[in-house]
Design a protein around this motif. Sequence first.
Motif, PDB file in Angstrom:
ATOM      1  N   SER A  21      55.934  12.550  97.112  1.00 59.46           N
ATOM      2  CA  SER A  21      56.082  13.697  97.819  1.00 59.46           C
ATOM      3  C   SER A  21      57.276  14.578  97.841  1.00 59.46           C
ATOM      4  O   SER A  21      57.209  15.814  98.143  1.00 59.46           O
ATOM      5  CB  SER A  21      55.799  13.473  99.248  1.00 59.46           C
ATOM      6  OG  SER A  21      56.838  12.688  99.827  1.00 59.46           O
ATOM      7  N   ASP A  24      61.275  13.202  93.461  1.00 55.65           N
ATOM      8  CA  ASP A  24      62.162  12.353  92.950  1.00 55.65           C
ATOM      9  C   ASP A  24      61.670  11.360  92.082  1.00 55.65           C
ATOM     10  O   ASP A  24      62.476  10.522  91.244  1.00 55.65           O
ATOM     11  CB  ASP A  24      63.110  11.285  93.854  1.00 55.65           C
ATOM     12  CG  ASP A  24      62.214  10.340  94.682  1.00 55.65           C
ATOM     13  OD1 ASP A  24      60.922  10.296  94.465  1.00 55.65           O
ATOM     14  OD2 ASP A  24      62.697   9.465  95.342  1.00 55.65           O
ATOM     15  N   ILE A  26      59.481   9.120  92.216  1.00 51.87           N
ATOM     16  CA  ILE A  26      58.972   7.679  92.596  1.00 51.87           C
ATOM     17  C   ILE A  26      57.786   7.949  93.674  1.00 51.87           C
ATOM     18  O   ILE A  26      58.151   8.624  94.639  1.00 51.87           O
ATOM     19  CB  ILE A  26      60.069   6.972  93.179  1.00 51.87           C
ATOM     20  CG1 ILE A  26      61.161   6.520  92.048  1.00 51.87           C
ATOM     21  CG2 ILE A  26      59.640   5.556  93.627  1.00 51.87           C
ATOM     22  CD1 ILE A  26      62.243   5.841  92.387  1.00 51.87           C
ATOM     23  N   GLY A  27      56.868   7.372  93.676  1.00 50.07           N
ATOM     24  CA  GLY A  27      55.767   7.512  94.757  1.00 50.07           C
ATOM     25  C   GLY A  27      56.343   7.099  96.349  1.00 50.07           C
ATOM     26  O   GLY A  27      57.404   6.192  96.027  1.00 50.07           O
ATOM     27  N   ASP A  28      55.805   7.459  97.100  1.00 49.23           N
ATOM     28  CA  ASP A  28      56.353   7.143  98.517  1.00 49.23           C
ATOM     29  C   ASP A  28      55.342   7.307  99.475  1.00 49.23           C
ATOM     30  O   ASP A  28      54.212   7.595  99.327  1.00 49.23           O
ATOM     31  CB  ASP A  28      57.407   8.176  98.850  1.00 49.23           C
ATOM     32  CG  ASP A  28      57.046   9.451  98.608  1.00 49.23           C
ATOM     33  OD1 ASP A  28      56.274  10.021  99.151  1.00 49.23           O
ATOM     34  OD2 ASP A  28      57.914  10.396  97.817  1.00 49.23           O
TER      35      ASP A  28
HETATM   36 CA    CA Z   1      59.268  10.121  96.168  1.00 45.61          CA
END
Ligand code: CA
Length: 533
Positions: A21, A24, A26-28
């Motif tokens: 979201s 960066d 990386i999923g979050d």
């Molecule tokens: Ca992220």
Amino acid sequence: MPDWLEKAVFYEIYPQSYIDSNGDGIGDLPGILKKLEYFQYLGINAVWLNPCFMSPFKDAGYDVSDFYQVAPRYGTNADLQTLFVEARRLGIRILLDLVPGHTSTECAWFKESCQAERNIYTDWYIWTNSIWTWNAPGVQTVIGYSERDGNYITNFFHFQPALNYGFAKPDPNQPWQQPVDAPGPQAVRRELKNIMKFWLDLGASGFRVDMAGSLVKNDPGCQETARLWHELRTWLDTEYPEAALVSEWSDPTVAIPAGFHMDFLLPFASPAYQALFAMKKIEAASQDVSGSCFFDPVRPGDIQRFLDSYLPLYQATRGKGFIVIPSGNHDTTPRLGNGRTPRDLALVFLFLLTIPGVPFIHYGDEIGMRSPDGLKSKEGGYGRTGARTPMQWDGSPNAGFSSAPRDQLYLPVEDSPTRPNVAAQRPIEDSLLNQVRQLIALRLAHPALCASGTFDPLYAEEGKLPFVYLRQQGEEKILVAINPSAQPCEIALDLEPSREQPECLYGEAAAFRQAGTQWRVHLPGVSGSVYRL
Ligand code: CA
Ligand code: GLC
């Protein structure tokens, strides 16, 4: 037994790879929150979230350094709580991944345990009594890690020291092997309960338990480990009767009596699983354990091979707990999508969503994602890395996973012009995604197809197809026929003729016919059918 398991359909989410979201790479958790709409559309009503806790991420988060804190790369404890609440509002429950057997070497408890001076964490891990005691039988040790004069036992990678749950049969000549009722092991048990309580109070609906059978050492038949889980289950039943536990054990005849509501048949460890899908063993990736598997369109193997190992497990656990045959998981390559067409996969899902027990879908399997070969290992993934690539949402360069530059993604998106994605499949009526949705809806609409409906193979003959089974619950009787071969098949079925015209619920409409006193089943290549009698 929590009632909701009867109709549960789980979805495994690898948080780092699902949806990013904040760009960066990386999923979050805030990303997952925005996908609740997709969960509803798909029809799943439960999620297994892989570890999202503080960690140095040398084993992708299975090396936990603080069990009470969400890792900043995923968000905050408040974000997780929001996800629990919002998901629950939509009838979706979330299970966390509990790693009870080991911590990271970065965990504060372990750092204390490494001290030469005695302190309260000294006996929280398993240490030999001197660094010269290093060849302890049946366990792996790390030698000379700190000034503490001893070696620690690991559970998996070297940086995952085993928490001390004691030894079922401590060797009297090795006084460092403590019995399960020693103060150290008892303190660790209490802590495990605290961790569970903490997240259940925040809104978790239970746990997937990592390496659940590995806690007590030198434990023949896992009796002491089972006793430990039994104690925790008894506590859950009174304090959190709605909470569910699913074990990574792959031995339902032990895990379910021990207290687990569900146990996974692990792709890399279960002969039943391998009889269906021919996975490769992780320990010997080059050694193909397939023989020929049932879901092989070119040369389908005998379903009897599956039934021989599945039925005894099913019979032994019926009415006590559920067997889980997952579509895959974050440890398993290749994915089911590798080497299978959408038609092949729809048939696999027809099976997975009409058998007893509780279905678990690994994210991306619903669109036929493939595990790319030859990926560079990430966070201890090694040969497992391909099962962990970003979810493919759309046709954009990063597949809608993240707005980060391509080289900053957690893992590369499958590099193929034909990679499947959600946006392309949503509008197409017979896409794999829509067939999986339809099958989930079908399961939920029919008690006979749900977790505890009975399962009776009606036609499972060596060298012959289709495989036909009967599911039944209350008044409802449902027949399922599956033909994984590219060739059509036709058989006579030994079954009472029914008074009313049976109703086709899914798939080939003309598959079942009553011909005089007989039933005939006819299926085109790679097809299946579901009928209500
Ligand atoms: Ca992220
Ligand atoms: C389980 C997890 C795996 C992890 C291992 C050690 O098998 O599924 O991903 O590496 O345990 O915790």
